[in-house]
Design an enzyme around this catalytic site. Structure first.
Site, short mmCIF file in Angstrom:
data_model
loop_
_atom_site.label_atom_id
_atom_site.label_comp_id
_atom_site.label_asym_id
_atom_site.label_seq_id
_atom_site.Cartn_x
_atom_site.Cartn_y
_atom_site.Cartn_z
N GLY A 177 -41.33 -42.06 61.45
CA GLY A 177 -41.06 -43.20 62.36
C GLY A 177 -41.81 -44.29 62.40
O GLY A 177 -41.26 -45.21 63.21
N ASP A 216 -26.29 -47.74 53.00
CA ASP A 216 -26.99 -47.66 54.48
C ASP A 216 -27.88 -49.02 54.48
O ASP A 216 -28.23 -49.34 55.54
CB ASP A 216 -27.77 -46.35 54.67
CG ASP A 216 -28.68 -46.20 53.56
OD1 ASP A 216 -28.34 -45.57 52.23
OD2 ASP A 216 -30.04 -46.37 53.79
P1 AMP Z 1 -34.48 -46.76 53.21
O1 AMP Z 1 -33.50 -46.60 52.17
O2 AMP Z 1 -35.81 -46.99 53.14
O3 AMP Z 1 -33.80 -48.05 54.01
O4 AMP Z 1 -34.11 -45.62 54.07
C1 AMP Z 1 -33.27 -44.42 54.43
C2 AMP Z 1 -33.85 -43.78 55.57
O5 AMP Z 1 -34.78 -43.12 55.64
C3 AMP Z 1 -33.21 -44.48 56.86
O6 AMP Z 1 -32.41 -43.62 57.50
C4 AMP Z 1 -34.44 -44.80 57.47
O7 AMP Z 1 -34.38 -44.91 58.78
C5 AMP Z 1 -35.14 -43.58 56.92
N1 AMP Z 1 -36.65 -43.90 56.80
C6 AMP Z 1 -37.62 -44.62 56.02
N2 AMP Z 1 -38.70 -44.43 56.49
C7 AMP Z 1 -38.82 -43.60 57.46
C8 AMP Z 1 -40.03 -43.17 58.33
N3 AMP Z 1 -41.26 -43.76 58.00
N4 AMP Z 1 -39.61 -42.61 59.32
C9 AMP Z 1 -38.53 -42.22 59.55
N5 AMP Z 1 -37.33 -42.41 59.05
C10 AMP Z 1 -37.61 -43.43 57.80
MG MG Z 2 -32.75 -48.69 55.44
#
Ligand code: AMP
Ligand code: MG
Length: 533
Positions: free
Chosen positions: A145, A284
């Site tokens: 997070g 997303d």
């Molecule tokens: P993204 O494709 O990087 O936008 O992220 C895909 C998913 O992973 C989303 O649900 C983000 O909230 C989650 N996510 C990415 N990095 C983290 C992190 N460091 N901690 C928690 N969730 C993450």
């Molecule tokens: Mg994302």
């Protein structure tokens, strides 16, 4: 017009909780879990150890009508880094799903984004404040997070730069350090290191994504899908009719989907115009408002190569390469159409909207390219001129941004080599055959320009208003990151300043418009990025 009354303390902010007042949420713990039956989960941001403010966006401060007394206060620092919140804010994380790299991934959700609530700002517009990197939520899955300075700085600077370029985008109010370290393995190769933790306070009218709708349809939650759609239309598409006042709102949903397709098409045209490659166009990461959202391993095209991707995770498939973006947007809209189908129960209008996307994109892309070339409008026959310049651009390593800026100066008979020298990465590639081809094209081009009967000063002004001089080149951000990691934030502030006027000549910042230096060609962060942030 009267000057706005600025809020002098956080208690004076005009807050709204339209999400929490309208949609069902899950009030459990922060424990990681599936959350069927709700649109979001309440969650408290994590209070950082010793936060400090690195940078603020003056334009966002102004839009939110914040008095300097507020932004200088410890309460403000707490607000934008994850500390105590003003009365009336009840933060939450969205539940959404998504198609990642072409495959349904189930529930994702705001894993490290926490929405603080809405503030009514200038013109009574609503702005949702969202902290990225403020700790775990029920959607964090296996991750922490948190966010690191390197990626937060890239998001902060790039979203503001995009805004000034005229590209629809989520914004950033602030960049703060948490005073804590975060462990990251940047290239997933066993080289984990401790990096400074950071939080960006992002701002947008809404952070709702295609995936917010997909998750409810995937779960068979049609009533929830409808509630979320009605909320989104009422809140962010108020020019459409209010669905709940209609016995059969199908037409409203169809009109809405058409508008999402139009906005997404226009966004793609902007990205292609300025040379922006998002890097992770999963559903997303697609905003329902047609905004650029989630700045991860994005990059700016330097030498013109439609097959280029900044994202190392996508290096083999190149699904999200620069030139693929419009096609992927359409693929993503197809997924959204499937998600919205239960509201409409007819395929024909959805298919028509998707066809209209392709038509609009092609149409606007042509006009955009004509404008980049300085033509007053696209005419039948300009196709060949555009096609040939793209081939010439791809033929030798040519900086896209510098090429179009230089082209504005073409007109007087001059030396082609001198005109475009600044845009070529490898001068030894420039042989007579190539120069002849370019001269030949320039000749046709100048003949075509002459047919517009426009003074060259006026044309140059129009060209310079669509062809930026300054973009957030990948290496520029990396230089600012290197300095920031050692505690020097001057470069962050300088870049923020340069990117404020991307279309203007700024002689004091001439070096920021130069092509990428050779040392940055293969340096991590400058040419390749991973999702690890
Ligand atoms: P993204 O494709 O990087 O936008 O992220 C895909 C998913 O992973 C989303 O649900 C983000 O909230 C989650 N996510 C990415 N990095 C983290 C992190 N460091 N901690 C928690 N969730 C993450
Ligand atoms: Mg994302």
């Amino acid at each position: 017009m009267d000057a706005p009354v600025l809020a002098k303390s956080l208690d004076e902010l005009k807050l709204r909780q339209s999400v929490q007042d309208t949609l069902p949420g899950d009030r459990g713990s922060n424990q990681i879990r599936q959350t069927p039956g709700v649109c979001y989960a309440y969650v408290a941001p994590r209070t950082p150890h010793s936060p400090s403010l690195v940078a603020l966006s003056d334009e966002m401060v102004d839009a939110l009508e914040l008095h300097p007394q507020i932004t200088a206060s410890p309460e403000f620092l707490h607000l934008v880094s994850g500390g105590e919140l003003p009365e009336g804010m009840d933060p939450y994380a969205w539940c959404y799903g998504g198609h990642q790299f072409g495959h349904w991934a189930g529930q994702l959700g705001d894993g490290r984004a926490i929405n603080l609530g809405e503030v009514l700002g200038r013109g009574n517009s609503h702005y949702v404040l969202q902290l990225k990197g403020a700790g775990k939520t029920p959607y964090s899955r296996t991750a922490d997070g948190l966010a690191v300075l390197r990626s937060s700085l890239r998001e902060f600077l790039c979203s503001e730069a995009m805004h000034h370029l005229g590209v629809p985008t989520t914004r950033a109010l602030s960049l703060a350090l948490t005073g804590e370290e975060v462990i990251r393995d940047m290239f997933y190769n066993g080289n984990a290191r401790a990096e400074p933790g950071a939080v960006v306070c992002r701002v947008a009218p809404s952070f709702v994504r295609f995936g917010n709708f997909e998750i409810h349809t995937a779960r068979g939650e049609t009533e929830l899908l409808k509630t979320l759609a009605n909320y989104t239309i009422r809140q962010d598409f108020p020019h459409l009719d209010e669905p709940t006042r209609s016995d059969d709102p199908t037409d409203i949903y169809i009109e809405w989907f058409n508008e999402i397709c139009r906005r997404t098409a226009d966004l793609m045209v902007h990205w292609m115009r300025v040379g922006f490659c998002h890097g992770v166009m999963n559903t997303d990461n697609m905003s329902i408002l047609g905004l650029t959202i989630d700045y991860g391993p994005y990059g700016w095209l330097e030498d013109y190569d439609p097959n280029w991707t900044p994202n190392t995770t996508d290096a083999s498939g190149r699904r999200y390469a620069f030139g693929n973006q419009p096609r992927i947007a359409l693929w993503n809209l197809n997924q959204l159409a499937n998600a919205l189908y239960p509201l409409i129960n007819k395929t024909e209008p959805l298919e028509a909207a998707l066809s209209a996307f392709a038509e609009r994109y092609n149409d606007r892309w042509r006009s955009m390219m004509a404008n980049k070339l300085g033509l007053i409008d696209f005419r039948e026959g300009d196709e060949a001129l555009i096609k040939e310049v793209i081939e010439i651009l791809s033929h030798v390593e040519t900086d896209m941004t510098l090429f179009f800026r230089a082209l504005a100066k073409a007109g007087d008979p001059g030396d082609t080599r001198a005109l475009f020298k600044c845009a070529w990465y490898q001068e030894d590639e420039i042989n007579d055959e190539y120069l002849n081809r370019l001269d030949h094209w320039l000749n046709d081009y100048l003949v075509r320009l002459a047919s517009d009967n426009e003074l060259s000063d006026a044309r140059m002004r129009r060209m310079n208003a669509v062809n930026p001089k300054y973009v957030l080149r990948n290496y520029l951000a990396q230089v600012a990151i290197d300095a920031a990691e050692s505690g020097d934030f001057k470069e962050v502030h300088r870049l923020l300043d340069v990117m404020r006027r991307p279309y203007d000549e700024q002689p004091e910042y001439e070096s920021y418009a130069a092509r990428r230096p050779e040392w940055a060609r293969n340096r991590p962060g400058c040419s390749m990025l991973s999702c690890s942030s």
